[in-house]
Design an enzyme around this catalytic site. Structure first.
Site: not given
Ligand SMILES: *Cc1c(COP(=O)(O)O)cnc(C)c1O
Length: 422
Positions: A131, A207, A232-233, A381
């Site tokens: 990400f 992560d 939030y996911k 997705r």
């Molecule tokens: C959704 C996601 C993020 C989001 O980071 P934010 O700081 O909350 O915007 C980071 N890393 C991964 C792998 C994600 O899927």
């Protein structure tokens, strides 16, 4: 493969011990929500909780609520609740800040830890299709250290799991990986990869954005070092709800991070001019927390109370397997390329397909009430959240997908228009 029917899917729903959990969520009628991997659905309890926080705790309690409503304790109390879903013990997790910000803290802390024992190690290994924020935050820290006349760190990007061993050379300080890849849904074997990194002298940051609440995770069982993730996911904490960070207890006392705000101080209300880190996990905090948003995280975590991650995993794999089988059965002949492992041992809780017009197909699906999301390049997705998705939902989603592909209804101008968020 036997031919699957709608009745088969209904029979699976009838046998599903988790089916009643859907009642905990507010979902609009007629919608099949396959984007819980981006923004979890709203727990019904969140509305009453939000009202309580705003009218009673804030409106009536005012400043007193920092003590009387437990606001100050919230990052740690929620951390303990969340910790049970990821194999953490009490007082190892705090819920705070964003994943990006927490990554910055962990990257800095992990590099300092390595600097003390192996200063010649100056490489951070990560994945090219990680990400992007994970890579951006790493680049930002490297740039900061360098621009201030400090050490030259390097980010080394690999193309996939097959490259890990070759990348873990003796100059590697840190391995930063996302446990379940956001594009493909590929899941690393955390125990195995952590052990391989340690054997090569590297520490690990995992992560867990697409793992927490989606797949079983055992951070202590894997003897991992550091982890972050969002709420939030799959954890249903609400839009932009604060993230979490975990530090292995053996690193807690040496953990030093540059975002040394007053909430991480040993005595925040002594108002001393000199920073001194808190002895425990409070040192991972920075400043004042967004309490209303943080409070919603609890409603999300409470939706897991009646089940466990093993049960959820079994249903998640049944859902994703059914989806793959139905797409193969119903949508053969269309240019769909499966991006997600068929092997259940390395599959998260999502299924991704590439389609040359993936963006437009996803917009057409959304208009018909089937909500997945789109990720560059060409990736559609589909997230499967076992708490509120059933087997008939999978059938309905594939039926709509088939209809859209067959009729080419995706090829209308409005489906090619892009908003700010995809
Ligand atoms: C959704 C996601 C993020 C989001 O980071 P934010 O700081 O909350 O915007 C980071 N890393 C991964 C792998 C994600 O899927």
């Amino acid at each position: 493969m036997t031919h699957l029917t709608l009745d088969d899917c209904r029979a699976m729903d009838a046998r599903d011990p988790l089916a009643p959990l859907r009642e905990q969520f507010e979902l609009p009628p007629g919608v099949v929500y396959l984007d819980g991997n981006s923004l979890g659905a709203m727990p019904k309890a969140a509305l009453a909780r939000a009202q309580e926080v705003i009218t009673q705790e804030w409106g009536t309690g005012l400043i007193r609520s920092w003590n009387t409503a437990g606001w100050f304790e919230l990052p740690r109390r929620l951390g303990n609740k969340l910790g049970r879903l990821i194999g953490a013990r009490d007082d190892e997790v705090v819920v705070t800040d964003t994943t990006s910000i927490n990554l910055f803290k962990l990257l800095a802390a992990a590099l300092r830890q390595q600097q003390r024992v192996a200063p010649e190690r100056r490489v951070i290994v990560s994945e090219r299709n990680n990400f992007p924020t994970d890579l951006y935050m790493t680049q930002g820290l490297i740039e900061l250290l360098h621009s201030l006349g400090g050490a030259h760190y390097e980010l080394r990007l690999i193309d996939g799991p097959q490259d890990i061993d070759a990348a873990l050379t003796d100059d590697v300080a840190l391995l930063l990986l996302t446990h379940v890849n956001y594009q493909t849904g590929y899941m690393y074997d955390m125990v195995d990869v952590t052990a391989r990194a340690h054997a090569r002298g590297a520490v690990t940051i995992w992560d867990l954005c697409h793992s927490a609440g989606a797949v079983p995770v055992d951070l202590n069982g894997a003897d991992a070092d550091y982890a972050v993730g969002c709420t939030y996911k799959y954890l249903n904490g609400g839009p932009g709800s604060p993230a979490f960070l975990w530090v292995n207890a053996r690193h807690q006392e040496t953990f030093t991070q540059p975002l040394s705000g007053w909430w991480g101080h040993a005595r925040p209300f002594a108002m001393e001019p000199q920073y001194a880190p808190h002895a425990g996990i409070q040192r991972y905090l920075c400043g004042t927390q967004p309490i209303t948003s943080l409070a919603m995280v609890e409603s999300g975590l409470d939706t897991f109370a009646a089940t466990d991650m093993q049960q959820l995993r079994a249903k998640s794999l049944a859902l994703t397997s059914l989806f793959m089988d139905l797409v193969a059965q119903e949508c053969a002949g269309f240019p769909l390329t499966l991006n997600t492992p068929v092997d259940t041992r390395c599959r998260g809780s999502q299924v991704s397909y590439e389609h040359p017009q993936g963006f437009a197909v996803v917009q057409a699906l959304i208009e018909r009430g089937v909500i997945p999301d789109y990720r560059e390049p060409r990736i559609m997705r589909f997230g499967f959240t076992p708490l509120y998705i059933g087997f008939e939902d999978v059938w309905s989603a594939v039926a709509v997908l088939k209809d859209i592909l067959q009729s080419k209804s995706w090829d209308q101008p409005q489906f090619h228009q892009r908003g700010a968020v995809t």
